[in-house]
Design a protein around this motif. Structure first.
Motif: not given
Lengths: 259, 362
Positions: A7-14, A42-49, A68-74, A189-192
């Motif tokens: 395992l190298k990356a974890v995506l977490v829903d908010l 770690i990346r924090f991912v959300t469908n928010t609009t 950190a802000e750059n860990e958030i991917f919406t 995942l692209r940035g990871t």
């Protein structure tokens, strides 16, 4: 069964996973700290609009999360990436509060349409404007196609129905950038620099979080908080890699079994 | 053979035709703007000619932005010889359906259409009726209709038409179909369509006219709802290049497209190619020759422009030119370059036929 890659990356829903409305899931802050001790991105991912990254960050920091802000991917980020890739100028039918995520994107003389959850824009005149652009060849980008959502005073239409109406009227298909689209997870995942097989997604929405992630080649952990309802884990095929109580338990499992 | 008062000959392909169904928006006039709309040049005169010829005539419209009375009055003001009794429209058909099935509607329609439903019980709605509501398609209104629909144990959605868009004087606008699809998606239901292109709608118009489908022709600007729907009933149909018609699918701008088939799916990849004369047309087609039917769509030359016809459907693809049309190649070529002009009538159609007879091949 083939050996799984490490395992190298974890995506977490908010929303629903780390926090529910304005209160954090109990133990989530410590669990996150422990996860950071592991050699994973770690990346924090959300469908928010409706919220730009800054607002999300503010809310999470207030709840005691170290992010950190750059860990958030919406899904807004995904839309922006797509706009830059296609080099188009969008007509942005998104909530005002989401606009900061599009700063720097040219919007004069639009030749693309981006639709998010923005009821104030879904009136006839604006829909016609979008319709004419799309009929003339502008690509239609949907942040997501949610049918409806729950508000305090009842159900309310999401962007999905309006996107469907425009697709029908123009005889085109929208590009959907939010969960559960595969591209959303791959973009996250692209940035990871990790492959999907080296990543896991933790979320409360069986179809959109876990199902979408597993379709993209990742493993999915379903947590029983937020919008989870008993029996959700039976709704997707294949079933979630793991179903557990909440985010802290998911982190425990990762640290004990997946590294 | 229809009574011939005008003295002009009926085109060979139109022999046996006793009645015409006419679409209104995009054929007779373009809606919108301050005066309620603008007539398409030559159309009022053409309507008078049809009536003088002895052919039966009925107006078959999906208009749902006004009651029939108001709508007809507007058209009379624009110079058309039309009466309410000659109009088949969706709202009255919907009312019959609602009464038959004991349905009480929540209406998502234009304000000016509401009087058509005056006799219908609208309390405690158990279905939703959606029409071309135009400005009434606010988020709040669409949301309200959605809430009614999703709250029903057995959701029933009735749509007055399923058009994608229509042309007004100030541009193209979304039609009821887009919002029908939106509600279908939101509630995961399928709408029932009253109006074109539903077969029942055409059949009731034909019954009101007293003409069987084989002896009727539909004239419209909407390839799917007018032309396609009419042909599904066994009628022949004419596509006009006014209104919402778009030459979007033309791939050879130098050549004037003069025909569109009912099967839009087949259009892709085939438009604009020069063709050879169809040597085995089906009887009743433009070029009547003894023979057997074609199995697939074939390009046919006509009037120095190629057009496309699908055998087996008797699609009559005729170009509708402006009043300047004369039975001469040059004028026809000039007329063809003028979109937006429209003139209906046998004179044009029979004159057109002269071209085919002269064997002008492109």
């Amino acid at each position: 069964m083939a050996a799984r890659r490490a395992l190298k990356a974890v995506l977490v829903d908010l929303s629903g996973t780390l926090h529910v409305e304005d209160s954090a899931v109990p133990g989530a802050q410590e669990a996150l700290k422990r996860l950071r001790s592991a050699p994973v991105t770690i990346r924090f991912v959300t469908n928010t609009t409706k919220e730009c990254k800054r607002d999300l960050l503010e809310r999470l920091t207030k709840l005691g999360f170290d992010i950190a802000e750059n860990e958030i991917f919406t899904s807004l980020t995904a839309a922006r990436n797509l706009l830059e890739q296609k080099q188009v100028r969008p007509l942005l039918l998104v909530d005002e509060k989401a606009l900061p995520d599009f700063t720097g994107v040219a919007t004069e003389d639009p030749n693309a349409v981006v639709i998010g959850l923005a009821p104030e824009h879904f009136h006839y005149e604006m829909m016609n404007k979008a319709f004419r652009l799309i009929l003339d060849g502008a690509p239609l980008i949907a942040i997501h196609k949610a049918r409806y959502f729950k508000k305090k005073n009842g159900l309310a239409l999401g962007p999905g129905p309006f996107v469907t109406g425009l697709e029908y009227a123009t005889d085109t298909k929208a590009t959907v950038v939010g969960k559960p689209e595969k591209t959303f997870f791959l973009e996250a995942l692209r940035g990871t620099s990790c492959a999907p097989e080296e990543a896991v997604m933790i979320g409360d929405d069986c179809r959109d979080d876990v199902g979408g992630a597993q379709d993209a080649g990742m493993r999915g952990i379903l947590v029983r908080t937020g919008k989870y309802r008993p029996g959700d884990e039976d709704k997707i095929n294949p079933a979630p890699y793991l179903t557990c109580e909440s985010f802290p338990e998911a982190v425990e499992h990762i640290l004990d079994h997946m590294l | 053979m229809a009574a011939q008062d005008g003295g002009a000959k009926m085109a060979a392909w139109a022999r046996g035709v006793r009645g015409l169904l006419l679409d209104i928006s995009g054929v007779l006039y373009d809606s919108g703007g301050g005066g309620g709309g603008a007539p398409i040049a030559g159309s009022a005169e053409a309507v008078r000619k049809i009536k003088a010829s002895g052919l039966k005539l009925r107006f078959c419209t999906n208009e749902t932005q006004a009651t029939r009375e108001k709508f007809v009055k507007k058209l009379q003001g624009l110079g058309f010889d039309i009466s309410v009794a000659e109009v088949t429209a969706p709202a009255p058909a919907a009312c019959r359906l609602l009464k038959e099935r004991g349905l009480r509607p929540h209406l998502l329609v234009h304000d000016d259409l509401i009087p058509e439903f005056a006799e219908i019980d609208k309390t405690n709605p158990n279905c939703v009726v959606v029409g071309d509501a135009a400005e009434n398609f606010s988020y709040a209104n669409v949301n309200e209709a959605f809430r009614v629909l999703i709250g029903l144990e057995k959701p029933v959605l009735i749509s007055l038409g399923r058009g994608r868009y229509y042309k007004e004087t100030d541009g193209l606008k979304l039609d009821v179909g887009a919002y029908m699809k939106a509600l279908e998606y939101a509630c995961d239901v399928e709408a029932e369509v009253v109006g074109k292109p539903a077969k029942a709608f055409f059949e009731s118009a034909l019954a009101e006219m007293g003409v069987p489908p084989q002896q009727a022709i539909m004239i419209g600007d909407d390839i799917v709802n007018d032309v396609g729907g009419a042909q599904q009933c066994g009628m022949r149909a004419v596509q006009v290049r006014t209104g919402k018609y778009s030459k979007r699918r033309e791939t050879e701008p130098s050549r004037q497209l003069s025909a569109v088939t009912a099967e839009r799916q087949e259009d892709s990849g085939r438009s604009g190619t020069r063709g050879t004369v169809c040597s085995v047309p089906r009887p009743g087609c433009l070029r009547e020759k003894p023979g057997h039917r074609l199995q697939k769509a074939t390009w046919l030359p006509c009037c120095q422009a190629s057009f496309r016809r699908q055998c087996g459907r008797s699609v009559l693809c005729a170009e509708i030119a402006g009043p300047a049309f004369q039975a001469s190649a040059d004028s026809a070529a000039r007329a063809r370059t003028r979109y937006g002009a429209g003139m209906l009538g046998r004179r044009f159609l029979s004159a057109n036929r002269n071209y085919w007879d002269r064997g002008k091949k492109s």
